[in-house]
Motif scaffolding. Structure first.
Motif, PDB file in Angstrom:
ATOM      1  N   PRO A  62       0.460  -1.111   0.092  1.00  0.00           N
ATOM      2  CA  PRO A  62      -0.536  -0.129   0.340  1.00  0.00           C
ATOM      3  C   PRO A  62       0.807   1.214  -0.263  1.00  0.00           C
ATOM      4  CG  PRO A  62      -0.868  -1.477   1.883  1.00  0.00           C
ATOM      5  CD  PRO A  62       0.800  -1.727   0.600  1.00  0.00           C
ATOM      6  N   GLY A  63       2.022   1.269   0.615  1.00  0.00           N
ATOM      7  CA  GLY A  63       2.857   2.394   0.181  1.00  0.00           C
ATOM      8  C   GLY A  63       3.537   3.169  -1.230  1.00  0.00           C
ATOM      9  N   ALA A  64       3.110   2.214  -1.622  1.00  0.00           N
ATOM     10  CA  ALA A  64       3.489   2.297  -3.276  1.00  0.00           C
ATOM     11  C   ALA A  64       2.596   2.906  -4.304  1.00  0.00           C
ATOM     12  CB  ALA A  64       4.586   0.747  -3.853  1.00  0.00           C
ATOM     13  N   THR A  65       1.581   2.850  -2.995  1.00  0.00           N
ATOM     14  CA  THR A  65       0.620   3.649  -3.867  1.00  0.00           C
ATOM     15  C   THR A  65      -0.101   5.181  -3.130  1.00  0.00           C
ATOM     16  OG1 THR A  65      -0.688   1.808  -4.837  1.00  0.00           O
ATOM     17  CG2 THR A  65      -1.421   3.889  -4.745  1.00  0.00           C
ATOM     18  N   GLU A  98      -9.808   7.844 -10.339  1.00  0.00           N
ATOM     19  CA  GLU A  98      -9.249   8.051 -12.066  1.00  0.00           C
ATOM     20  C   GLU A  98      -7.628   7.651 -11.298  1.00  0.00           C
ATOM     21  OE1 GLU A  98      -9.027  12.275 -13.446  1.00  0.00           O
ATOM     22  OE2 GLU A  98     -11.121  12.353 -14.187  1.00  0.00           O
ATOM     23  N   ILE A  99      -7.110   6.572 -12.005  1.00  0.00           N
ATOM     24  CA  ILE A  99      -6.432   6.025 -11.735  1.00  0.00           C
ATOM     25  C   ILE A  99      -5.090   5.851 -12.386  1.00  0.00           C
ATOM     26  CG2 ILE A  99      -5.513   3.686 -10.589  1.00  0.00           C
ATOM     27  CD1 ILE A  99      -8.124   2.797 -10.318  1.00  0.00           C
ATOM     28  N   VAL A 100      -3.915   6.405 -12.061  1.00  0.00           N
ATOM     29  CA  VAL A 100      -2.817   6.143 -13.189  1.00  0.00           C
ATOM     30  C   VAL A 100      -2.161   5.174 -12.246  1.00  0.00           C
ATOM     31  CG1 VAL A 100      -0.403   8.091 -14.116  1.00  0.00           C
ATOM     32  CG2 VAL A 100      -3.151   9.139 -13.850  1.00  0.00           C
ATOM     33  N   PRO A 101      -1.733   4.252 -12.938  1.00  0.00           N
ATOM     34  CA  PRO A 101      -1.242   3.059 -12.772  1.00  0.00           C
ATOM     35  C   PRO A 101       0.204   2.998 -13.733  1.00  0.00           C
ATOM     36  CG  PRO A 101      -2.352   2.693 -14.733  1.00  0.00           C
ATOM     37  CD  PRO A 101      -2.759   3.794 -14.578  1.00  0.00           C
ATOM     38  N   ASP A 102       0.885   4.321 -13.260  1.00  0.00           N
ATOM     39  CA  ASP A 102       2.555   4.716 -13.748  1.00  0.00           C
ATOM     40  C   ASP A 102       2.790   5.308 -12.247  1.00  0.00           C
ATOM     41  OD1 ASP A 102       4.398   4.830 -15.007  1.00  0.00           O
ATOM     42  OD2 ASP A 102       3.673   6.090 -17.003  1.00  0.00           O
ATOM     43  N   GLY A 103       4.526   5.342 -11.729  1.00  0.00           N
ATOM     44  CA  GLY A 103       5.363   6.044 -11.159  1.00  0.00           C
ATOM     45  C   GLY A 103       4.300   7.375 -11.373  1.00  0.00           C
ATOM     46  N   ALA A 104       4.346   8.008 -10.355  1.00  0.00           N
ATOM     47  CA  ALA A 104       3.849  10.231 -11.042  1.00  0.00           C
ATOM     48  C   ALA A 104       5.253  10.416 -10.009  1.00  0.00           C
ATOM     49  CB  ALA A 104       2.788  10.342 -10.226  1.00  0.00           C
ATOM     50  N   SER A 105       5.899  10.711  -9.318  1.00  0.00           N
ATOM     51  CA  SER A 105       6.466  11.755  -7.690  1.00  0.00           C
ATOM     52  C   SER A 105       7.157  12.603  -8.418  1.00  0.00           C
ATOM     53  CB  SER A 105       8.329  10.557  -7.437  1.00  0.00           C
ATOM     54  OG  SER A 105       7.317   9.196  -6.587  1.00  0.00           O
ATOM     55  N   SER A 106       7.584  12.416  -9.625  1.00  0.00           N
ATOM     56  CA  SER A 106       7.977  13.665 -10.457  1.00  0.00           C
ATOM     57  C   SER A 106       6.808  15.131 -10.077  1.00  0.00           C
ATOM     58  CB  SER A 106       8.335  13.615 -11.818  1.00  0.00           C
ATOM     59  OG  SER A 106       7.169  13.850 -12.733  1.00  0.00           O
ATOM     60  N   LEU A 107       5.926  14.826  -9.696  1.00  0.00           N
ATOM     61  CA  LEU A 107       4.711  15.664  -9.368  1.00  0.00           C
ATOM     62  C   LEU A 107       3.942  15.298  -7.757  1.00  0.00           C
ATOM     63  CD1 LEU A 107       2.162  15.279 -13.349  1.00  0.00           C
ATOM     64  CD2 LEU A 107       4.301  16.870 -11.720  1.00  0.00           C
ATOM     65  N   TYR A 108       3.844  14.573  -7.564  1.00  0.00           N
ATOM     66  CA  TYR A 108       3.328  14.430  -6.111  1.00  0.00           C
ATOM     67  C   TYR A 108       4.403  13.563  -4.585  1.00  0.00           C
ATOM     68  CZ  TYR A 108      -1.113  14.147  -9.801  1.00  0.00           C
ATOM     69  OH  TYR A 108      -1.698  13.928 -10.403  1.00  0.00           O
ATOM     70  N   GLY A 109       5.540  13.030  -5.117  1.00  0.00           N
ATOM     71  CA  GLY A 109       6.436  13.605  -4.409  1.00  0.00           C
ATOM     72  C   GLY A 109       5.593  11.639  -4.075  1.00  0.00           C
ATOM     73  N   SER A 110       6.582  11.509  -2.696  1.00  0.00           N
ATOM     74  CA  SER A 110       6.384  10.138  -2.032  1.00  0.00           C
ATOM     75  C   SER A 110       5.290   9.255  -2.452  1.00  0.00           C
ATOM     76  CB  SER A 110       6.297  10.433  -0.629  1.00  0.00           C
ATOM     77  OG  SER A 110       6.649   9.059   0.293  1.00  0.00           O
ATOM     78  N   ASP A 111       5.335   8.108  -2.125  1.00  0.00           N
ATOM     79  CA  ASP A 111       4.189   7.083  -2.469  1.00  0.00           C
ATOM     80  C   ASP A 111       3.769   6.626  -4.005  1.00  0.00           C
ATOM     81  OD1 ASP A 111       4.660   7.690   0.174  1.00  0.00           O
ATOM     82  OD2 ASP A 111       2.034   8.416   0.343  1.00  0.00           O
ATOM     83  N   ALA A 112       4.287   7.513  -4.843  1.00  0.00           N
ATOM     84  CA  ALA A 112       3.311   7.054  -6.115  1.00  0.00           C
ATOM     85  C   ALA A 112       4.532   6.396  -7.379  1.00  0.00           C
ATOM     86  CB  ALA A 112       3.142   8.789  -6.977  1.00  0.00           C
ATOM     87  N   ILE A 113       4.927   5.055  -6.754  1.00  0.00           N
ATOM     88  CA  ILE A 113       5.485   4.382  -7.429  1.00  0.00           C
ATOM     89  C   ILE A 113       5.278   3.367  -8.533  1.00  0.00           C
ATOM     90  CG2 ILE A 113       7.010   2.595  -6.944  1.00  0.00           C
ATOM     91  CD1 ILE A 113       8.256   3.413  -4.431  1.00  0.00           C
ATOM     92  N   ALA A 114       3.437   2.508  -7.656  1.00  0.00           N
ATOM     93  CA  ALA A 114       3.069   1.799  -9.166  1.00  0.00           C
ATOM     94  C   ALA A 114       2.015   3.081  -9.579  1.00  0.00           C
ATOM     95  CB  ALA A 114       2.437   0.507  -7.999  1.00  0.00           C
ATOM     96  N   GLY A 115       1.798   4.093  -8.515  1.00  0.00           N
ATOM     97  CA  GLY A 115       0.689   4.975  -8.987  1.00  0.00           C
ATOM     98  C   GLY A 115       0.018   5.916  -8.627  1.00  0.00           C
ATOM     99  N   VAL A 116      -1.043   6.517  -8.752  1.00  0.00           N
ATOM    100  CA  VAL A 116      -1.471   7.494  -7.801  1.00  0.00           C
ATOM    101  C   VAL A 116      -3.355   6.975  -8.566  1.00  0.00           C
ATOM    102  CG1 VAL A 116      -2.457   9.986  -7.818  1.00  0.00           C
ATOM    103  CG2 VAL A 116      -0.127   9.452  -8.990  1.00  0.00           C
ATOM    104  N   VAL A 117      -4.044   7.033  -6.893  1.00  0.00           N
ATOM    105  CA  VAL A 117      -6.134   6.466  -7.330  1.00  0.00           C
ATOM    106  C   VAL A 117      -6.280   8.240  -6.264  1.00  0.00           C
ATOM    107  CG1 VAL A 117      -7.407   5.390  -5.438  1.00  0.00           C
ATOM    108  CG2 VAL A 117      -5.304   4.563  -6.880  1.00  0.00           C
ATOM    109  N   ASN A 118      -7.028   8.493  -6.974  1.00  0.00           N
ATOM    110  CA  ASN A 118      -7.520  10.277  -6.725  1.00  0.00           C
ATOM    111  C   ASN A 118      -9.097   9.637  -7.058  1.00  0.00           C
ATOM    112  OD1 ASN A 118      -8.088  13.328  -6.414  1.00  0.00           O
ATOM    113  ND2 ASN A 118      -7.739  13.695  -8.515  1.00  0.00           N
ATOM    114  N   PHE A 119      -9.819  10.167  -5.741  1.00  0.00           N
ATOM    115  CA  PHE A 119     -10.903   9.698  -5.490  1.00  0.00           C
ATOM    116  C   PHE A 119     -11.361  11.236  -5.862  1.00  0.00           C
ATOM    117  CE2 PHE A 119      -9.035   6.728  -2.661  1.00  0.00           C
ATOM    118  CZ  PHE A 119      -9.455   5.851  -3.250  1.00  0.00           C
ATOM    119  N   ILE A 120     -12.616  11.449  -6.534  1.00  0.00           N
ATOM    120  CA  ILE A 120     -12.742  13.130  -6.922  1.00  0.00           C
ATOM    121  C   ILE A 120     -14.679  12.355  -6.987  1.00  0.00           C
ATOM    122  CG2 ILE A 120     -13.575  14.925  -9.136  1.00  0.00           C
ATOM    123  CD1 ILE A 120     -11.654  12.766 -10.828  1.00  0.00           C
TER     124      ILE A 120
END
Length: 833
Positions: A62-65, A98-120
């Motif tokens: 879970p820490g990688a999402t 919205e789920i981005v299943p891709d690394g995204a620490s360049s924008l969001y910082g820590s935890d976004a290794i497997a991806g980002v889950v955004n609850f809108i």
């Protein structure tokens, strides 16, 4: 919109309503890329004991999402974890996920290794909406009630949502197909317990077992300790979410989001397994025929002491968040946002899984019916039993989040392919974690530990969007070509700083056909609960138990004593990952209802926080672990490394042998390497019988290797997995129809087969295959006439696991990556006023 080069998985409000999901976790369980795909939350799933089930893309951990709500972080939850509890948000409040299943620490910082889950969340609800649903399965029921109020005016809007949800528990006895204790008929092990309501007895100087009540030699009582315990815990939750937006003039908008959640969980666990030695001076002593023994050791289960064949664990949690900010419209089409975020969570757990050892020993030595332990039946006096039962594991943790964010984006210059755009941002965050642990009698615990930690994070990022080819300079086979480059710097007050770049590319070859790719680096900061954990201790383990506990040291063949450091580690560094992906999007003009995507992903995840392998020969043979072993440590080294850790004497030191210090605290050790293909195909068309839709989404994992250290051999998770096996394929298909007020959707869920190995007590290794698990779900909907009291009313029937498919059985037991509920029927009504 998906980031340049990356895929986007979206779960719409319609999708949420058609899944029959009672909670946000249930919504996520319909996404094949999630580790909890179609699973029910139960003990054994990480976080279940804390009542949380955080998003976990790819199953990395879970820490990688990274989880976001409307683009901002939420306070962590749990006793030892700092991940977000998604069920703190009412499902009724969701607009989409919205789920981005891709690394995204360049924008969001820590935890976004497997991806980002955004609850809108929903924003423009006008009026009131009520949702009431009731679900039932064999020996189980659940319900949820939701109420939303919203209003929209010329310069703003507001919405307030409340939701209550609850479910009963499910024991193993109520789902015999989902667990098995004696697995020998399937080629596995006999896991029945010998600590039973009918005890087993041995006498001094002999290994012969005598089963009570007959006490014949070489007889054994066996029993099932799993059946009375919970596969699924009982839960109840209240959650609230509110949002408001107000224009302040033509270029400034003030907004605020507030959330609050309260959750109570209860789980039945096995009654304590105990052993006591009693003498013939104990009035409940049972003489073993033919032995003449004046004392005996009794192995028993403490049903008569605790009053049931189970004990009850309890977990409670509350969380609250307030986020408020300003959106600005700036000259030259620039926009800016500034917001502040305040969050707090509290989690408490009580685990009465043991007995008071001191009181038990005193009662075992008792000589009168009023003071003695009766391990054979209910004879123990009420006051004595209450004293023995007075033992608890109590945990409490509080987490605070304070955050300030400023960002802006807009065009810089006009290029032939379109406007060159820049996004920049800065953040400041403070995280606080306090926890306490008590073990022992409730009023006077025999051991305790506390952890207090905080840190600050200062971050800055920038992203450049470059449209190389656009509508005005399109070329043959290059309708458009966009690239993006982003980078972020995060400075942590505890472990240091990290820099993470990412590059993305979108190439539209012809209308409806786009190629894309991305490359980046991401990280996960060590949790405060890992840096400063409440499970820290300094353990003394004398010889010969040290060999059983830690293993044989080839350099000290005569044996050794051990000091063991356990728990958190302030020296932990960030977990790191390198990710890349490439994919294709296909949406042909000739078939406007068709949309297909396929994405290859690759994740190289290293420096993962783990514990050196206790009791494994690799602890002494793998060079990666040599730095955690200190043979003949000096008193100064012992003093410095054990400072502040509570001592625990397991076995006294044997002065005739040397001593070794083992640093078995959490360390940066693990490596995971995985790649695979995501796919999603949807087609919508009109027909003579109504609107039709069909599709399939899933994941095909090509490789999933885990290493205990960078120098350890890779473990292929398709062959051997400590967690029960990894399926290569997971998918969810759908076929939908709607015509006027009627609608129906059928879902087919596929959880692929996997291979694994099991060490069998009878000798050798058993290799086995867990067959694929296939289930079907059905959604039926009907909108009542839109007039009078039926206006705005929809009725629904949802059936999960329509054909009541049972999980495949293996030598290790039934598959655990399933829902234990079986067929469940939900009746629902939703009305908009």
């Amino acid at each position: 919109m998906a980031p340049v080069g990356s895929d986007l998985i979206s779960v719409s409000r319609t999708d949420i309503e058609q899944t029959g999901a009672a909670t946000v976790s249930d919504v996520l369980a319909t996404v094949p890329q999630m580790a909890n795909f179609l699973q029910s939350q139960k003990p054994g799933i990480p976080g279940a004991e804390d009542g949380t089930n955080p998003p976990n893309l790819r199953g990395l951990n879970p820490g990688a999402t990274l989880s976001l709500v409307n683009g901002h972080r939420m306070v962590g939850a749990g006793i030892e974890g700092t991940t977000f509890d998604p069920n703190a948000i009412p499902a009724l409040a969701l607009e989409r996920v919205e789920i981005v299943p891709d690394g995204a620490s360049s924008l969001y910082g820590s935890d976004a290794i497997a991806g980002v889950v955004n609850f809108i969340t929903r924003k423009d609800l006008q009026g009131a909406e009520t949702s009431l649903r009731y679900g039932a399965a064999d020996s189980y029921h659940a319900s949820d009630l939701g109420q939303a109020f919203g209003t929209v005016w010329s310069t703003g809007s507001a919405m307030l949502t409340y939701e209550y949800s609850q479910n009963t528990d499910l024991t193993g006895n109520e789902r015999p197909a989902y667990y098995s204790v004696d697995r020998r008929p399937f080629g596995g092990n006999d896991l029945r317990a010998t600590n039973c309501p009918l005890p087993n007895v041995t006498v001094p100087g002999s290994s012969t077992n005598y089963a009570f009540p007959g006490l014949a030699p070489n007889t054994v009582n066996y029993c099932d300790s799993v059946g009375p315990t919970d596969l699924l815990w009982a839960n109840s939750r209240n959650s609230v979410f509110g949002t408001v937006r107000q224009q302040l003039g033509g270029s400034i908008e003030l907004w605020a989001n507030v959330s609050w959640s309260d959750r109570n969980s209860r789980g039945l666990v096995a009654s304590p397994a105990e052993q006591a030695t009693i003498a013939n001076t104990n009035p409940y002593f049972q003489a073993v025929p033919g032995t003449g023994a004046t004392s005996e050791t009794v192995t028993f289960r403490a049903d008569d002491l605790v009053g049931a064949d189970y004990t009850t664990d309890r977990s409670d949690a509350t969380s609250g968040e307030l986020v408020t900010g300003l959106d600005f419209k700036l000259p030259h089409d620039w926009r800016a946002t500034a917001y502040g975020n305040l969050g707090r969570s509290d989690a408490t757990s009580h685990e009465p899984q043991s007995l008071n050892g001191t009181a038990l020993a005193t009662a075992a030595a008792g000589t009168t019916p009023g003071t003695a332990l009766d391990p054979f039946g209910p004879g123990t006096g009420p006051a004595v039993a209450a004293g023995i039962d007075d033992f608890d594991f109590y945990n409490h943790a509080r987490q605070n989040l304070y955050e300030g964010v400023v960002n802006a984006d807009g065009p810089l210059v006009q290029l032939p392919g379109g406007p060159l755009k820049l996004a920049v941002g800065a953040e400041y965050r403070k995280e606080e974690f306090t926890a306490e642990f008590h073990e022992g009698p409730i009023e006077a615990p025999t051991s305790s530990n506390t952890a207090v930690a905080s840190r600050t994070v200062s971050s800055g990022y920038a992203e450049l969007f470059v449209p190389i080819v656009g509508k005005d300079n399109a070329l043959p086979l290059v309708k458009s070509l966009d690239i993006s480059a982003s980078a972020r710097h995060d400075g942590y007050s505890d472990f240091g700083s990290t820099n993470n770049p990412k590059f993305g590319l979108n190439w539209t070859v012809v209308d409806g056909f786009t190629l894309r790719g991305s490359y980046g680096k991401s990280f996960h900061a060590p949790n405060l609960s890992d840096l400063h954990a409440i499970d820290g201790k300094f353990v003394t383990v004398g010889y010969p138990v040290s060999l059983l506990y830690l293993g044989a040291d080839p350099k000290i063949p005569a044996g050794y004593n051990a000091y063991v450091l356990a728990g958190g580690n302030p020296a932990l560094q960030a977990e790191r990952a390198r990710t890349f992906s490439f994919g294709v999007d296909f949406q042909p003009a000739a078939l406007p209802g068709l949309h297909a995507t396929a994405t290859y992903y690759n994740i190289d995840y290293s420096n993962i926080v783990a514990v050196p392998p206790l009791g494994s020969s690799a602890l002494f043979t793998d060079p990666a672990f040599s730095r955690f072993i200190y043979r003949n440590p000096s008193p100064a080294l012992l003093s410095s490394l054990s400072a502040g850790l509570p001592p625990l004497l397991l076995v006294p030191i044997n002065p005739a042998l040397p001593t070794t210090l083992f640093d078995l605290r959490r360390q940066n050790l693990g490596v995971e390497d995985t790649d695979g293909i995501d796919f999603n195909i949807n087609y919508h068309w009109s027909s003579a019988i109504g609107e039709m839709s069909t599709g399939v989404a899933g994941e095909w994992i090509l490789k999933y290797d885990i290493q205990a250290s960078p120098t350890s051999p890779a473990s292929n998770q398709f062959i051997v997995s400590a967690t029960g096996g990894t399926p290569k394929y997971r998918a969810r298909g759908n076929l939908g129809w709607s015509n006027g007020p009627y609608g129906a959707t059928m879902f087919i869920n596929y959880n692929g087969a996997y291979n694994n190995e099991l060490s069998v007590n009878s000798g050798g290794i058993s290799s086995y295959t867990a067959n694929a698990y296939v289930t079907a779900d059905l959604h039926l909907g009907y909108s009542l006439p839109d007039e009078g009291w039926t206006r705005g009313t929809q009725l629904s029937i949802d059936v999960e696991n329509l054909f009541d498919a049972e999980p495949p059985v293996t030598p290790a037991g039934p598959r655990t990556d399933v829902s234990v509920i079986g067929r469940e029927v939900w009746l629902g009504v939703r009305k908009h006023f």
